[in-house]
Design an enzyme around this catalytic site. Structure first.
Site, PDB file in Angstrom:
ATOM      1  N   HIS A 133       0.724  -1.192   0.145  1.00  0.00           N
ATOM      2  CA  HIS A 133       0.182  -0.220  -0.001  1.00  0.00           C
ATOM      3  C   HIS A 133       0.690   1.147   0.072  1.00  0.00           C
ATOM      4  O   HIS A 133       1.988   1.295   0.560  1.00  0.00           O
ATOM      5  CB  HIS A 133      -0.995  -0.018   0.990  1.00  0.00           C
ATOM      6  N   CYS A 202      -0.181   1.832  -5.910  1.00  0.00           N
ATOM      7  CA  CYS A 202      -1.061   2.643  -6.637  1.00  0.00           C
ATOM      8  C   CYS A 202      -0.629   3.767  -7.035  1.00  0.00           C
ATOM      9  O   CYS A 202       0.418   4.498  -6.278  1.00  0.00           O
ATOM     10  CB  CYS A 202      -2.225   2.711  -5.840  1.00  0.00           C
ATOM     11  N   ARG A 211      -0.653   2.258 -11.746  1.00  0.00           N
ATOM     12  CA  ARG A 211       0.266   1.666 -10.886  1.00  0.00           C
ATOM     13  C   ARG A 211       1.583   2.337 -10.772  1.00  0.00           C
ATOM     14  O   ARG A 211       2.029   2.644 -12.052  1.00  0.00           O
ATOM     15  CB  ARG A 211       0.546   0.384 -11.183  1.00  0.00           C
TER      16      ARG A 211
END
Lengths: 237, 58
Positions: A133, A202, A211
């Site tokens: 993340h 991300c 991405r």
């Protein structure tokens, strides 16, 4: 009951107003939860998990050093959903340590960094690809865009430390699985025997539109019997 | 709505206050453990994987 006689009348307007206020408070609470509360809780839990697993490795008798100097030992395939490595990146702080887990689900990503299980293991010829993340659940890859050429990406396992050097960043569509290839974006033919690490996260932040990909190239392996590499002690060697 | 809830709670004011606190803490806990994670997944704000990873075998 006599009490119900004194119960205040609830008006329609009052209910609507209070529901609207409640909704507003919920949205603010969600944002605060997302940005600070849960992010901090997850980061703490992940660091603790990383410390726990490295402590176990520290206490185990170290794996014998490779017979040939320069030989790079490769981990056996880890059991599903176990923490088989810990990522340490001095650029992201001397205290930065996040577990790398052998599964790749939404739930895995809440607990640390996920290894793409079809890609290679640390130090292996090919591509060691991991996902993390960037903005929530501890944000292990929050600083992915701040890495500079040559920055150490240290993958610690029970065998020792695999040191990669950050090379470049790339931006791809969510379907851009070419980044996971043994030679990223260049298929499975690997005549030079390249060993790379690939980080996916991300982009833009808080979005699923694209991405961001970070690449590193393998530098060297340091067995556990030789002690932690200088990179983790503030050195740059 | 909340006025009616306050009225429904039994006991003197101090007891009502304690009950309200318990209700608030319970609501926050439910949000933290179930509500917000569900919203988070539904919004999909932070998708980090490239899809179709099976394409590259060893």
């Amino acid at each position: 009951m006599s009490k119900s006689a004194t119960r205040p009348r609830v008006t329609f307007l009052e209910v609507i107003a209070e529901l609207a206020i409640t909704a507003g408070v919920l949205v603010l609470l969600y944002v605060a939860w997302l940005l600070w509360f849960n992010d901090a809780i997850s980061a703490g839990a992940q660091r603790e998990a990383a410390v726990q697993v490295t402590t176990v490795w520290d206490e185990e008798p170290p794996a014998p050093a490779p017979a040939e100097p320069g030989e790079i030992p490769i981990l056996d395939d880890p059991d599903y959903d176990t923490t088989f490595a810990v990522l340490k990146v001095p650029r992201w702080g001397t205290d930065y340590k996040v577990p790398i887990i052998a599964s790749n689900t939404t739930d895995t990503l809440k607990r640390g960094i996920a290894h793409y299980d079809k890609t290679q293991m640390p130090g292996e010829v090919g591509n060691f690809a991991i996902a993390g993340h960037r903005t929530t659940y501890g944000s292990p890859f929050a600083g992915i865009a701040e890495l500079r050429l040559g920055d150490a990406l240290v993958v610690e396992t029970k065998l020792g430390w695999y040191i990669y050097r950050w090379r470049n960043t790339e931006y791809v569509w969510p379907t851009g699985t070419g980044v996971l290839a043994p030679v990223p974006q260049n298929g499975t033919k690997n005549p030079r025997g390249d060993r790379v690490i690939t980080l996916t996260s991300c982009h833009p932040r808080f979005s699923a539109a694209e991405r961001i990909i970070g690449y590193g190239v393998f530098d060297r392996f340091q067995p556990r019997s030789a002690g932690a590499p200088a990179e983790l002690n503030g050195g740059t060697a | 709505m909340y006025r009616a809830l306050w009225h429904v709670l039994p006991g003197p004011t101090w007891l009502k206050l304690i009950q309200v606190l318990i209700l608030i803490v319970g609501a926050l806990a439910a949000l933290h453990f179930w509500g917000f994670p569900w919203v988070q997944e539904w919004l999909g704000l932070d998708e980090v994987q490239v899809e179709g990873a099976a394409a590259w075998g060893r």
